[in-house]
Write an enzyme that holds these catalytic residues in place. Structure first.
Site, PDB file in Angstrom:
ATOM      1  N   LYS A 173       0.934  -1.033   0.147  1.00 20.28           N
ATOM      2  CA  LYS A 173       0.041  -0.016   0.133  1.00 20.28           C
ATOM      3  C   LYS A 173       0.829   1.378   0.083  1.00 20.28           C
ATOM      4  O   LYS A 173       0.386   2.315  -0.069  1.00 20.28           O
ATOM      5  CB  LYS A 173      -0.959  -0.053   1.214  1.00 20.28           C
ATOM      6  CG  LYS A 173      -1.992  -1.195   1.182  1.00 20.28           C
ATOM      7  CD  LYS A 173      -2.900  -0.935   2.263  1.00 20.28           C
ATOM      8  CE  LYS A 173      -3.408  -2.190   2.778  1.00 20.28           C
ATOM      9  NZ  LYS A 173      -4.863  -2.373   1.853  1.00 20.28           N
TER      10      LYS A 173
ATOM     11  N   CYS B 163     -13.735  -5.017   3.613  1.00 17.10           N
ATOM     12  CA  CYS B 163     -13.225  -6.000   4.967  1.00 17.10           C
ATOM     13  C   CYS B 163     -13.682  -5.336   6.103  1.00 17.10           C
ATOM     14  O   CYS B 163     -12.994  -5.437   7.177  1.00 17.10           O
ATOM     15  CB  CYS B 163     -11.773  -6.393   4.808  1.00 17.10           C
ATOM     16  SG  CYS B 163     -11.210  -7.326   3.272  1.00 17.10           S
TER      17      CYS B 163
END
Ligand code: PMP
Length: 417
Positions: free
Chosen positions: A234, A374
């Site tokens: 990320k 999520c």
């Protein structure tokens, strides 16, 4: 004489040129508007080159080879650890364990520190806005140990209810674990204040830094957290690179996570002793090139300056919130103030399913995410099944936001919102 603290803003246009994928177009010749960096960022040439150069010119297993190639690979791998330690302000590279991702880092703490220190009736405090990777490992531990879980509630604009945290801290939890930045709401939590209050209650603190380390200046000594977990993919680095930071005394006192090669001092047929940290937690052959790539990513971000990265994203987010407010029937979730949020912007458009919105945006080569991110408990709390999420990073510009807004207007026209 006053000194100016002004920094030159980040030149996202110039940054874009470092990312080969951003020059790609789709089959209709539309430029790529990549707005899904909260899931995984793109990689600059410096990172691709570091990975390529490792595999092309000094690929070898590390730590044990008594030949030049292996020594070079070992040196670069350990250099990457130094770079990462400096990037987050760790007192020593030994406090940085290379793992695959945030999920593995959190599981490591749950399965080692957690199994040793958490017992029946003990409390672990999490939050309603946590990612599954900071919920499920603690559920597994709590079930095994008969421990309790409690979750800090959120306000209607997606901030943590600090009074509720205080109420839970009166129960003297063993651990408080929370996201520094929410991937679904974009909320930037006041991590230093949460750590201060948790420590005053005698708890250890784990920060899920998956969405903060890539986007804001993070200094573990300023935060004083006990553990920090984050993912390389990320923050411009390859998939399969991640870090668990832990205070050295804690890591040293923890039992190993996985057993095998590299993590041992001495092995007999019936018993073994462990290597020093961080090797104790790095069993087996690690992702060497990926860690070296993470080192290159950290150098790249440091050269940009994390203050500038944060300012750029704050300004882009403020611009995006204004543009999105012009789209009919669009609702943005999370704090309204760009100072309290990151560049992850979740929204819904009328009753249109978030996947349909994302599919129409994809038709314009605008890449966003749709789903529960999520965060199923958070979605339930918000009364939603899913949202569409646009997320910004160093290479995004106002033109990207304009393309997003134009594609969203197209979606509202198609669905006659
Ligand atoms: N925590 C947060 C806040 C995240 O956004 C993510 C990734 N979406 C994770 C944890 C898990 O990261 P990874 O899949 O890299 O382990």
């Amino acid at each position: 004489m006053s000194t100016s603290t002004l920094v030159t803003p980040l030149d996202a246009g110039a940054v874009r040129a470092d990312f080969p994928i951003l020059a790609e177009t789709n089959e209709r010749g539309q430029p790529l508007t990549f707005l899904d960096s909260a899931a995984s960022s793109q990689k600059p040439a410096a990172v691709l080159d570091a990975l390529d150069s490792y595999y092309r010119s000094y690929n070898a297993n590390i730590h044990r080879g008594v030949y030049a190639l292996s020594e070079k690979a070992t040196a670069r791998y350990e250099e990457a650890r130094h770079l990462v330690a400096d990037f987050i302000g760790a007192a020593s590279p030994r406090e940085c364990v290379f793992v695959r991702n945030t999920t593995e880092a959190i599981n490591l703490v749950a399965q080692t520190w957690g199994r040793r220190h958490v017992g029946p009736g003990d409390l672990i405090v999490l939050t309603v806005m946590d990612h599954h990777s900071n919920l499920v490992p603690w559920q597994m531990l709590a079930e095994e140990k008969g421990a309790d879980l409690a979750h800090v509630r959120i306000t209607s604009d997606g901030r943590l209810e600090m009074d509720h945290l205080d109420e839970l801290l009166r129960r003297e939890p063993k651990l408080v674990a929370f996201p520094h930045v929410s991937n679904a709401l974009g909320t930037v939590n006041d991590a230093a204040e949460i750590v201060r209050r948790a420590h005053a209650a005698g708890s250890l603190v784990l920060i899920d830094g998956a969405q903060s380390v890539p986007h804001l200046p993070v200094d573990v000594r300023v935060l004083d957290c006990d553990f920090l977990a984050f993912s390389g993919h990320k923050m411009l680095a390859p998939m399969g690179s991640g870090v668990l930071y832990g205070k050295r005394a804690l890591l040293e006192a923890m039992p190993p996570f996985m057993g095998g090669g590299s993590m041992i001092r001495k092995v007999e047929l019936g018993r073994s002793t462990w290597a020093d940290v961080p090797a104790k937690f790095e069993a087996g052959t690690p992702a060497v090139g990926e860690a070296i790539g993470l080192g290159a990513a950290v150098e790249y971000l440091s050269a940009l300056g994390m203050d500038r990265v944060r300012d750029h994203e704050r300004e882009l987010t403020a611009y995006a919130l204004d543009r999105l407010a012009e789209v009919p029937d669009l609702t943005v979730y999370g704090p309204a103030d760009p100072n309290q949020r990151s560049g992850a912007v979740s929204f819904t458009v009328g009753d249109v399913h978030p996947h349909d919105v994302a599919a129409i945006l994809d038709g314009e080569n605008v890449a966003v995410r749709a789903g529960h991110h999520c965060c199923q408990p958070l979605m339930r709390e918000l009364g939603l099944l899913a949202t569409t999420r646009a997320s910004f990073y160093v290479y995004n510009t106002e033109e990207d936001v304009d393309r997003l807004a134009a594609a969203l207007r197209k979606a509202t026209a198609i669905f006659a919102v």
